[in-house]
Design an enzyme around this catalytic site. Structure first.
Site, PDB file in Angstrom:
ATOM      1  N   HIS A 648      14.963 -11.083 -26.837  1.00 37.25           N
ATOM      2  CA  HIS A 648      14.655 -10.011 -27.777  1.00 37.25           C
ATOM      3  C   HIS A 648      15.898  -9.187 -28.067  1.00 37.25           C
ATOM      4  O   HIS A 648      16.724  -8.927 -27.178  1.00 37.25           O
ATOM      5  CB  HIS A 648      13.570  -9.095 -27.202  1.00 37.25           C
ATOM      6  CG  HIS A 648      13.322  -7.876 -28.043  1.00 37.25           C
ATOM      7  ND1 HIS A 648      12.771  -7.960 -29.309  1.00 37.25           N
ATOM      8  CD2 HIS A 648      13.579  -6.562 -27.827  1.00 37.25           C
ATOM      9  CE1 HIS A 648      12.700  -6.746 -29.827  1.00 37.25           C
ATOM     10  NE2 HIS A 648      13.185  -5.881 -28.953  1.00 37.25           N
ATOM     11  N   HIS A 701       8.881   2.878 -32.432  1.00 38.11           N
ATOM     12  CA  HIS A 701       9.482   4.147 -32.030  1.00 38.11           C
ATOM     13  C   HIS A 701       8.965   5.318 -32.856  1.00 38.11           C
ATOM     14  O   HIS A 701       9.489   6.424 -32.778  1.00 38.11           O
ATOM     15  CB  HIS A 701      11.008   4.064 -32.115  1.00 38.11           C
ATOM     16  CG  HIS A 701      11.599   3.222 -31.025  1.00 38.11           C
ATOM     17  ND1 HIS A 701      11.808   1.875 -31.168  1.00 38.11           N
ATOM     18  CD2 HIS A 701      11.983   3.528 -29.766  1.00 38.11           C
ATOM     19  CE1 HIS A 701      12.311   1.393 -30.051  1.00 38.11           C
ATOM     20  NE2 HIS A 701      12.423   2.374 -29.185  1.00 38.11           N
TER      21      HIS A 701
END
Length: 762
Positions: A648, A701
């Site tokens: 990732h 986020h």
């Protein structure tokens, strides 16, 4: 006299005061006025700390509630229309630009601005959209307000702000802007606003300003001579005396035009690039330009060798004199913890090796004193401490060194090429457009409390493990219920994706309160590498195997990669990063093999920091990319073809190094994409990608929940560029910072969108 300076100081406050104040405001538990008072108290504390350390030149204007690049955009009136339309207060507009905002009852729904890494650090900047029509106005003169605030306390400061060329080089080009537009084309519009800001400072009696131009350490800045001449010839007549700072690397050929600018002083990072001092001395010796020598590292936590730093500074003093030399930190100290004084569990020996922000201020002052003929007791103690540390560094673990020396090319490659591996991995029985997450699920209050109680011996080992098993079972049941395809165990037992591993490896030490800001209110406590690294026992197998026992769906084991562990720790300074990375890679290789042997069929080794660690100068790229990619391959190549290896990546511009991302040869990569409006898809148009790929379909986020249609639209955009049989559907990043309610809504929409994709792109 040689003066001392600090370029910036941590903004988080003792006890993480700003995190607590900001999050309290976000939760609606305190007012904007209370947040402002908390911020004012932290600024006072910062200035007094630096002054009490004996530093001559104290920064102001570098404080922020979220991010200093975001502050700059907001203060200069760059507020994209999507935020204006929400009709929020000024403070809430500012926070919405940083983290997005969603309030369905009030009809508010706006995505956050893009984030990116600040040069080669783990600090994240907020990159606000700019386009040809962008206009600038002085919305708020933060530098003047903070200068006056400090002056009222009896402290005279040097205001700090981004330089206009660096600012325009860091912000985001709007996706709707013409292809040939670059934000630097807005320079003529921006200069008058800088003139207004700086003239206000000069009128207020400010004697000197610090203008940060770290873009000067990049190759592209060597072509900006005309732009720098235009800017600083316009600013110098109306501004206080200007010091340009150039942290994070070497200035290189840009020195040819910098020496002729109408500025007072030029700062150089001599911690990263001490060899550039000779050229700088030669360039300025026949001018009036002063040199600010960044000799005390703003990036690491090791005690400076003051004797060596003094010798380097003396070279400049001998040529241009004491009045034209300032000794300083190499960069802002925002990358360091605040103070060693609160660390109660480190040994006396360990404390003698280290220097945090407060101690670095003392080092800067002691260095200036020594150059002025007044060596302090601290200077003498420093010499003894450095000698003791060097003696410790000479010790090593022969077994670790021998194992690194024995690495072969065969150990860096999987058994078979990807097409063969993909056939073997069909036993996972994943559908088309398989859904998964990046690894972590919400770290709830209950999880944090259990971890804290265990650390205080208020829970037994058995009780703590039972609590973590209950959280894992909840996460597995949740994934079953909403219909994900490739499961994760949720990582409830992990305090941090790097610290967790460091605590189980030989060679690391840890602070109690050594917090460093990563972005917004997100802080980390980086481990410190002090000696050779090795694994003594499996680190994650127990938890992943338990999770797999709860479901027939495949479970993905979760590890942090060697380059990311290294880049998100404070590494040793006595041996190369390459050696440290390969030591970590061998430890992780053992863990990957143990996971596979325990029946874990998919293993994700995250490397979000591989781009972050890229040297800033292209001439230095090849060596780094060779050992960084080799380290990942070393970690992951010890398993059979039927083990699906994932990795990732997030919040970095991977376009420049995408061929090296391909060379990792992971079976599946997931990459942050939605926060950047899927602009990463342009990279795939250029390079293509032959293995499986999961561009993130929503930003984790931000507290907002993406709609099902929003995710469908992103999948459709991906399907135009990437082969649909290679697409994996996942969020941008892990869900550790999110709440369960928004997580369930978001992932339910993700699963529904994936089902739609299977029908639409059958």
């Amino acid at each position: 006299m040689v003066k001392s300076a600090v370029l910036g100081f941590p903004r988080i406050g003792t006890g993480r005061a700003i995190k607590k104040a900001v999050e309290s405001y976000w939760a609606g538990n305190s007012s904007a006025e209370q947040l402002a008072e908390a911020a004012k108290a932290v600024r006072k504390e910062r200035w007094e700390t630096i002054k009490n350390a004996g530093v001559d030149i104290i920064p102001s204007g570098d404080f922020t509630l979220y991010d200093h690049l975001l502050d700059h955009s907001y203060n200069f009136g760059v507020i994209p229309q999507r935020y204006v339309e929400q009709k929020l207060s000024g403070l809430d507009t500012y926070f919405a630009m940083g983290r997005g905002k969603q309030d369905r009852e009030k009809g508010i729904d706006v995505v956050a601005s893009e984030m990116g890494k600040f040069f080669d650090s783990n600090y994240h900047i907020v990159k606000v959209d700019h386009e040809p029509s962008t206009e600038f106005k002085l919305n708020f003169n933060q530098q003047l307000v903070e200068y006056e605030e400090a002056k009222a306390l009896g402290i005279i400061t040097r205001p700090v702000l981004f330089g206009p060329i660096t600012y325009l080089s860091l912000v985001r080009k709007s996706r709707d802007a013409p292809a040939d537009f670059e934000p630097l084309q807005l320079l003529d519009k921006l200069i008058p606003v800088y003139k207004e800001l700086l003239s206000q400072l000069k009128d207020a009696g400010v004697e000197a300003v610090q203008i940060d131009e770290p873009i000067l350490v990049l190759d592209k800045a060597e072509a900006y001579g005309a732009e720098y001449k235009k800017v600083y010839e316009a600013l110098a007549p109306v501004a206080p005396k200007i010091t340009i700072t150039t942290a994070y690397g070497r200035v290189g050929k840009s020195l040819d035009y910098l020496k002729d600018l109408p500025i007072s002083s030029l700062h150089l990072d001599l911690d990263r690039e001490p060899k550039q001092l000779d050229a700088a001395i030669e360039a300025v010796k026949d001018t009036k330009l002063g040199l600010e020598l960044g000799l005390i590292s703003g990036r690491n936590i090791w005690k400076a060798d003051l004797k060596a730093a003094k010798a380097l500074a003396q070279k400049a003093v001998d040529v241009i004199g004491t009045d034209r030399v300032v000794v300083s930190t190499s960069s802002s100290l925002l990358h360091c913890p605040i103070s060693l004084k609160v660390e109660k569990k480190l040994t006396a020996q360990q404390l003698s090796w280290l220097s945090f922000a407060e101690e670095k201020c003392e080092e800067v002052a002691a260095l200036a004193g020594a150059l002025n003929g007044k060596e302090s007791a601290l200077f003498e103690q420093n010499t003894n401490d450095i000698s003791a540390r060097r003696e410790f560094e000479r010790s090593s673990d022969p077994a670790v060194r021998e194992r690194v020396a024995g690495i072969t090319e065969q150990m860096l490659s999987r058994q078979s090429p990807f097409p063969t591996r993909r056939e073997a991995q069909k036993k996972l029985k994943l559908p088309k457009f398989p859904t998964t997450t990046i690894g972590s699920f919400p770290q709830t209050k209950e999880i944090r409390q259990a971890r804290a109680k265990f650390g205080k011996n208020e829970l037994t080992q058995q009780e703590y493990e039972a609590a973590m098993e209950a959280e894992i079972k909840y996460a597995v049941d949740f994934q079953e219920r909403i219909g994900l395809d490739l499961f994760v165990h949720g990582e409830p037992e992990r305090n941090d994706m790097v610290q967790y591993f460091g605590e189980q490896l030989n060679g690391f030490i840890f602070t109690q309160l050594g917090w460093v800001q990563s972005y917004g209110s997100r802080y980390v406590r980086p481990p410190i590498v002090v000696s050779d690294v090795s694994r003594t026992a499996p680190m994650t197998v127990r938890w992943s195997a338990y999770a797999q026992s709860l479901t027939d769906k495949p479970m993905k084991g979760m590890l942090t990669g060697p380059v990311t562990i290294l880049n998100w720790s404070f590494p040793r300074a006595d041996i190369s990063k390459e050696v440290q990375s390969k030591q970590l890679a061998l430890a992780l290789r053992d863990e990957v093999v143990d996971l596979a042997n325990a029946g874990i069929q998919a293993i994700q080794v995250d490397e979000p920091a591989i781009r972050e660690g890229l040297p800033l100068r292209k001439a230095d790229w090849d060596n780094y990319l060779k050992w960084a990619v080799d380290s990942f391959r070393l970690s992951t190549s010890g398993v059979g073809d039927d083990t699906q290896v994932h990795s990732h990546f997030c919040y970095s511009d991977f376009g420049d190094i995408f061929p090296h991302i391909q060379r990792l040869d992971a079976d599946v990569i997931s990459i942050e994409a939605s926060k950047a409006d899927l602009k990463l898809l342009d990279v795939f148009k250029t390079y293509g990608y032959s293995n499986e790929i999961g561009p993130g379909v929503y930003d984790i986020h931000s507290p907002r929940v993406p709609s099902e249609q929003e995710i469908k639209d992103r999948i459709a955009a991906m399907a135009k560029v990437l082969p649909v049989d290679l697409l994996v559907i996942n969020p941008d990043c892990g869900l550790k910072t999110r709440g369960w309610k928004e997580t369930e809504e978001s992932l339910s929409n993700l699963v529904a969108a994936a089902r739609w994709a299977r029908e639409t792109f059958a």
